[in-house]
Design an enzyme around this catalytic site. Structure first.
Site, mmCIF file in Angstrom:
data_model
loop_
_atom_site.group_PDB
_atom_site.id
_atom_site.type_symbol
_atom_site.label_atom_id
_atom_site.label_comp_id
_atom_site.label_asym_id
_atom_site.label_seq_id
_atom_site.Cartn_x
_atom_site.Cartn_y
_atom_site.Cartn_z
ATOM 1 C CE LYS A 103 -4.498 0.910 0.293
ATOM 2 N NZ LYS A 103 -5.608 -0.001 -0.041
HETATM 3 N N1 GLU Z 1 -7.245 0.040 -3.288
HETATM 4 C C1 GLU Z 1 -8.019 -1.119 -3.589
HETATM 5 C C2 GLU Z 1 -8.139 -2.013 -2.371
HETATM 6 O O1 GLU Z 1 -7.982 -1.555 -1.264
HETATM 7 C C3 GLU Z 1 -7.525 -1.834 -4.843
HETATM 8 C C4 GLU Z 1 -6.127 -2.359 -4.761
HETATM 9 C C5 GLU Z 1 -5.624 -2.924 -6.087
HETATM 10 O O2 GLU Z 1 -6.368 -2.984 -7.045
HETATM 11 O O3 GLU Z 1 -4.445 -3.286 -6.128
HETATM 12 O O4 GLU Z 1 -8.446 -3.164 -2.462
#
Ligand code: GLU
Length: 414
Positions: A103
């Site tokens: 993240k």
């Molecule tokens: N931000 C989204 C989540 O929390 C998508 C993450 C992604 O597609 O890699 O799942």
């Protein structure tokens, strides 16, 4: 108060207890692999310099490259980013995607930036985290206040550095430059598929079900739209950071969307009663969808929730102290690492298409997403049936067992 990261760790330990994982191995599974703090200097339109702080965390890469979004929000901290990175590890494992968890985030209020400033911030941040990201190492995607335009800038910046186009370095791109059909509404569609799976198992009809949705960003807005227009549920309340709107007979979701676009808030939209976010949680509804941020459902307000089913579209909306209250009150919680996994699942499809130089039809993406969500729901449900019916615990047990299995079989280097 416990921090978000401490809560994520606690949930892991509950699963590790069930699985009988030793204390020393828990540390190996929990500690983030890499945590990067970067300064992001930006030349503002008025000529001043402004330095923002950014982060990128790779929690785990044993099942595949780190995967997870980038959040631009004033409240972003390292603690939050590593909590979210850890959640991504479990989320990808629940869906059985060949990814670990990552993240990123920048502490910034994008509403105060011009488009040029936002682009400069994004490109400099992408440059700073380029020691981690790459199509086979760590693949970002959108999260709160980042979108497909931001992903296009990251892909372009990374590609310029490498002297050739690298489509697979981010997902959630515009379709014209390697994005996938169905990525934009994937989180919402995944949640609806999880709700449909739950409704079949638990015999809770979705047609005419009364639904309250907290948060009107990409997930909350699209979920409201699909549930109202395609499933036939009644969206009785929605909210955003400024407050919400309520109509017992069901809101006209298109009117709510129009007001959000024109006025920037859903407060009092579609002729509904003005309500606060706290009011929304206590409404007499069948389904509650927290689609905002962490710390929405707390020990203070959990007892007031009347919905029978809580489907978590946000990451970590429920405090750990709230969970026992919800289960004591007989609530069915479809946890974030299952219910909100549609986005990363279609991100995986996008990444596969980029690697293969293919483009799948919308119907192909939909079919595959449906299968992934239904399989994951069944896997979690079966574990829950064997372990006291707690779906969050079950999802964690499933995820942690998959990740620890991968760890053990690979062995530890050196
Ligand atoms: N931000 C989204 C989540 O929390 C998508 C993450 C992604 O597609 O890699 O799942």
């Amino acid at each position: 108060m416990m921090t978000f990261y401490e809560m994520v760790q606690r949930n892991f330990h509950r699963a590790a207890d069930v699985l009988g994982i030793s204390d020393d191995f828990r540390v190996v599974l929990l500690r983030p692999r890499r945590q990067l703090i970067v300064s992001v200097p930006v030349r503002m339109d008025d000529g001043r310099y402004c330095v923002f702080e950014g982060y990128r965390v790779n929690h785990c890469v044993v099942r595949g490259p780190a995967k997870g979004g980038i959040r631009f929000h004033p409240s972003v901290t390292l603690d939050e980013v590593r909590a979210l990175a850890t959640l991504m590890t479990w989320k990808c494992a629940v869906l059985d995607l060949p990814f670990g968890g990552g993240k990123g985030g920048v502490a910034v209020d994008t509403k105060t930036l011009s488009t040029r400033e936002l682009e400069a911030l994004t490109r400099r941040y992408a440059t700073e985290i380029s020691i981690l990201i790459g199509p086979d190492t760590d693949i970002p995607a959108p999260d709160m206040y980042t979108d497909e335009r931001v992903m296009a800038w990251i892909m372009d910046t990374y590609s310029e550095h490498h002297g050739h186009q690298v489509l697979g370095v981010v997902t959630g791109k515009p379709i014209s430059i390697g994005g996938s059909e169905g990525r934009l509404d994937a989180t919402a569609r995944g949640l609806v598929l999880a709700l449909e799976a739950a409704s079949r198992r638990l015999r809770i009809p979705l047609v005419d079900a009364r639904v309250a949705v907290q948060g009107f960003g990409n997930a909350g807005r699209t979920v409201s739209h699909i549930l109202a227009k395609e499933v036939g549920a009644k969206i009785v309340a929605v909210s955003d950071s400024q407050g919400g709107t309520y109509c017992a007979k069901g809101l006209d979701v298109s009117a709510v969307e129009r007001q959000k676009d024109e006025e920037g808030t859903v407060l009092g939209a579609a002729g509904g009663d003005r309500i606060t976010n706290e009011d929304l949680l206590g409404l007499d509804v069948d389904i509650l969808i927290p689609a905002a941020m962490e710390h929405s459902i707390t020990a203070e307000n959990a007892d007031r929730i009347r919905a029978r089913v809580i489907a978590e579209a946000a990451n970590g909306p429920t405090d750990i102290e709230a969970d026992p209250i919800l289960s004591h009150n007989g609530k069915i919680v479809i946890p974030d690492i299952l219910a909100s996994a549609g986005g990363v699942t279609v991100s995986y499809f996008e990444w596969v298409q980029n690697h293969q130089g293919l483009r799948w039809e919308p119907s192909e993406v939909k079919r595959r997403l449906k299968k992934k969500m239904e399989d994951a729901f069944t896997d979690v449900y079966e574990v829950a049936r064997r372990n006291s019916g707690d779906m969050r615990l079950a999802a964690y047990v499933l995820a942690v067992s998959r990740v620890s299995e991968a760890y053990r079989i690979r062995g530890l280097y050196p």
